[in-house]
Design an enzyme around this catalytic site. Structure first.
Site, PDB file in Angstrom:
ATOM      1  N   ALA A   8      -3.324 -13.844  -0.470  1.00 44.72           N
ATOM      2  CA  ALA A   8      -1.975 -14.083   0.045  1.00 44.72           C
ATOM      3  C   ALA A   8      -1.128 -12.830   0.149  1.00 44.72           C
ATOM      4  O   ALA A   8      -0.095 -12.834   0.821  1.00 44.72           O
ATOM      5  CB  ALA A   8      -1.255 -15.104  -0.849  1.00 44.72           C
ATOM      6  N   GLN A  78       0.726 -19.974  -0.275  1.00 46.02           N
ATOM      7  CA  GLN A  78       1.694 -19.565  -1.287  1.00 46.02           C
ATOM      8  C   GLN A  78       2.943 -19.094  -0.534  1.00 46.02           C
ATOM      9  O   GLN A  78       2.950 -18.013   0.049  1.00 46.02           O
ATOM     10  CB  GLN A  78       1.122 -18.434  -2.148  1.00 46.02           C
ATOM     11  CG  GLN A  78       2.009 -18.019  -3.308  1.00 46.02           C
ATOM     12  CD  GLN A  78       1.436 -16.824  -4.080  1.00 46.02           C
ATOM     13  OE1 GLN A  78       0.605 -16.082  -3.554  1.00 46.02           O
ATOM     14  NE2 GLN A  78       1.882 -16.638  -5.311  1.00 46.02           N
ATOM     15  N   ASN A 180      -9.792  -5.082 -16.449  1.00 45.85           N
ATOM     16  CA  ASN A 180      -9.995  -6.364 -15.805  1.00 45.85           C
ATOM     17  C   ASN A 180     -10.362  -6.143 -14.344  1.00 45.85           C
ATOM     18  O   ASN A 180      -9.626  -5.504 -13.590  1.00 45.85           O
ATOM     19  CB  ASN A 180      -8.688  -7.162 -15.945  1.00 45.85           C
ATOM     20  CG  ASN A 180      -8.666  -8.417 -15.101  1.00 45.85           C
ATOM     21  OD1 ASN A 180      -9.690  -8.906 -14.651  1.00 45.85           O
ATOM     22  ND2 ASN A 180      -7.474  -8.940 -14.896  1.00 45.85           N
ATOM     23  N   HIS A 329     -11.879  13.387  23.873  1.00 49.77           N
ATOM     24  CA  HIS A 329     -12.356  14.722  24.268  1.00 49.77           C
ATOM     25  C   HIS A 329     -12.117  15.745  23.169  1.00 49.77           C
ATOM     26  O   HIS A 329     -11.007  15.878  22.655  1.00 49.77           O
ATOM     27  CB  HIS A 329     -11.629  15.228  25.526  1.00 49.77           C
ATOM     28  CG  HIS A 329     -11.520  14.240  26.634  1.00 49.77           C
ATOM     29  ND1 HIS A 329     -12.585  13.896  27.432  1.00 49.77           N
ATOM     30  CD2 HIS A 329     -10.471  13.508  27.069  1.00 49.77           C
ATOM     31  CE1 HIS A 329     -12.194  13.007  28.324  1.00 49.77           C
ATOM     32  NE2 HIS A 329     -10.925  12.742  28.124  1.00 49.77           N
TER      33      HIS A 329
END
Length: 414
Positions: A8, A78, A180, A329
């Site tokens: 989200a 959410q 974590n 180019h």
């Protein structure tokens, strides 16, 4: 295992790359970032997905569809991004009263380690990082008597590293380099406990607080990851592409001229064209509608997105070029990320190395941060156009729609 995927957020640390594109939809090896998260989860044992969307919700829905690798997908929105625990709370009505896994939709996980998270409830994925102050730092019980320890380095072997006693979010003085990894397996009882998560000092409702509550009442295992990337900043998007492009296998379905040379694992999709005089050294993915050459050189872990044009005497090295981008180019682009519909005028040169040998810095939320990379080029927003003979210094960011003049030297963000 029912699996909640958090997708989200806007991804503000990605800067100009997420002005119009939600971070879960940024390109990694030719596919949306979040689709690689779902790949690993499906292989690890996900039985169904509940994907939480918010910023760019329709783009995420369109990117993923209704199933992934045979696993059904449901979506919930959410309305305001108030934190990861709030996101899971939004998904609670879609979950059965049973254990569930929560994954960050902007992270890459190795499948074997993630499977161990699914096998151990409750558990949390763990990884060793160089700068733990940017993450939630885990405290493990020591081996002797289960008392609080300082954490320890771990290696992923499909097993567990020990019991988690606590998690401290972004500490100023981390006591461990064990963090974590954003992969959680929660018991069914955690669903009811979601309502008890209070607002953190950062003004969010954090999933790490729920993890702390579970740690206080249950034996939460730390599962070591052999490989994991939290894709939060532009240089981590490069790292994600390096990982996933490194897994491709050579395939040539497009039109490759006899005078072109493809070395190593190069994929040329149907509808792509590689012209005479081109050398491509893999791992490189050339997507449908892209054209390369003549006389171009593409090397390193490079993604040339749909309808990209890499023209005469252009060199592209270890970079990501978004849909419809044109480097036509006599230009050089190294270790860089170019968004959609960028046009580099002839002779545009990107610097990707500091002469003092230090890592290149890049602006993240208006603060210069080290990329940790000795070689890093530029980050260019969608629709940017450069004049001919433009030079762009290493670590420069160009906002969407930027313009440079003929012969301009760009040394600061724009």
């Amino acid at each position: 295992m029912q699996t909640v995927v958090l997708a989200a957020g806007e991804g503000s640390r990605m800067g100009v790359l997420t002005d119009e594109t939600p971070k879960p939809c940024l390109p990694v090896a030719g596919r949306p970032l979040v689709s690689h998260t779902l790949d690993a989860a499906a292989a690890a044992g996900a039985s169904r997905f509940v994907v939480v969307v918010g910023y760019g919700a329709e783009q995420v829905r369109d990117a993923l569809g209704e199933r992934h690798e045979g696993v059904p997908i449901e979506y919930c929105e959410q309305p305001a991004q108030r934190g990861t625990a709030d996101a899971v709370l939004c998904a609670r009505s879609r979950l059965e009263d049973a254990p569930f896994v929560v994954l960050n939709g902007d992270a890459l996980y190795d499948e074997a380690s993630l499977a161990s998270v699914y096998e151990h409830v409750p558990s949390v994925g763990a990884a060793v990082v160089d700068d733990p102050s940017q993450y939630g730092v885990l405290t493990l019980a020591d081996d002797a008597g289960g008392a609080e320890g300082e954490g320890r380095a771990i290696s992923g072997d499909g097993g567990v590293a020990g019991r988690v006693l606590a998690v401290t979010e972004k500490p100023e003085d981390p006591q461990s380099d064990l963090v974590n990894a954003g992969a959680y397996a929660f018991p069914a009882e955690a669903l009811a406990a979601l309502e008890n998560v209070g607002e953190s000092e950062r003004g969010e409702f954090e999933l790490t607080d729920l993890l702390g509550d579970v740690c206080a009442t249950d034996h939460v295992e730390a599962v070591p990851f052999t490989r994991w990337i939290d894709v939060g900043r532009p240089w981590e998007l490069l790292a994600a592409n390096e990982w996933k492009l490194g897994e491709i296998e050579r395939r040539v379905d497009g039109d490759v001229a006899p005078g072109a040379t493809l070395e190593g694992d190069v994929v040329v999709e149907a509808g792509a064209t590689v012209r005479d005089g081109v050398t491509i050294e893999g791992p490189t993915l050339v997507q449908s509608g892209a054209t390369v050459g003549p006389n171009a050189y593409v090397r390193g872990a490079t993604l040339l997105g749909p309808d990209v044009h890499v023209g005469h005497a252009v060199e592209i090295k270890n970079s990501v070029l978004g849909r419809g981008t044109n480097v036509a180019h006599l230009s050089y682009v190294g270790d860089s990320i170019l968004g959609r519909e960028v046009n580099f005028g002839a002779g545009t040169i990107v610097a990707n190395l500091r002469h003092d040998g230090s890592a290149v810095d890049l602006a993240v939320r208006d603060e210069r941060r080290s990329t940790g990379r000795r070689k890093f080029g530029v980050v260019v927003g969608h629709g940017t156009k450069t004049g001919i003979d433009t030079s762009i210094n290493a670590g420069v960011t160009l906002a969407p729609g930027s313009r440079t003049g003929v012969g301009e030297s760009v040394t600061r963000d724009r």
